[in-house]
Scaffold this active site. Structure first.
Site, PDB file in Angstrom:
ATOM      1  N   PRO A   1       0.858  -1.434   0.625  1.00 20.44           N
ATOM      2  CG  PRO A   1      -0.288  -1.288   2.241  1.00 20.44           C
ATOM      3  CD  PRO A   1       0.918  -1.702   1.275  1.00 20.44           C
ATOM      4  CB  CYS A   2       3.595   2.198  -2.210  1.00 19.55           C
ATOM      5  SG  CYS A   2       2.537   1.640  -3.925  1.00 19.55           S
ATOM      6  CG  HIS A   3      -2.107   3.424  -1.644  1.00 20.68           C
ATOM      7  ND1 HIS A   3      -1.740   2.469  -1.891  1.00 20.68           N
ATOM      8  CD2 HIS A   3      -3.103   3.548  -1.126  1.00 20.68           C
ATOM      9  CE1 HIS A   3      -3.217   1.458  -1.360  1.00 20.68           C
ATOM     10  NE2 HIS A   3      -3.866   2.308  -1.048  1.00 20.68           N
TER      11      HIS A   3
END
Length: 94
Positions: free
Chosen positions: A55-57
């Site tokens: 979940p790099c966002h």
DNA sequence: CAAACTATTCAGC
DNA sequence: GCTGAATAGTTTG
């Protein structure tokens, strides 16, 4: 799979972020034991081989700035809003 | 092995 | 608030 010192820790740290929540690069860096590798982390996330399982966002800058995203900051904002919507839905249980 | 690059952060004005 | 410089790790040659 390049599980370098940071990569492995960053992955777990990012995956540890709750739904609808966001953390700063510094937060992840510190959690990884590399409080001054915030930039390297950004690099890893950008080049990470599995942007879908990471979940790099949810990673943003310290100023509450979105920072960037491998698939586009616009998409990142959309996902953040979407996750918030999901969280809201979960809390809205009657 | 060394150089270059980077989704950042801090300090100064 | 904005601009400039610094830091640390990954990646590529």
């Amino acid at each position: 799979m390049d599980m370098t010192s940071l990569t492995k820790k960053v992955y777990k740290a990012v995956l540890s972020i709750p739904l609808g929540e966001v953390r700063t690069y510094k937060w992840v860096a510190k959690k990884c034991g590399h409080p001054k590798a915030f930039r390297a982390i950004g690099q890893i996330l950008k080049r990470n081989p599995y942007p879908l399982i990471i979940p790099c966002h949810r990673i943003i800058k310290s100023n509450k700035d979105l920072g960037g995203y491998s698939q586009g900051v616009k998409f990142k904002k959309t996902i953040l809003d979407l996750e918030k919507n999901i969280k809201s839905c979960l809390q809205n249980k009657e």
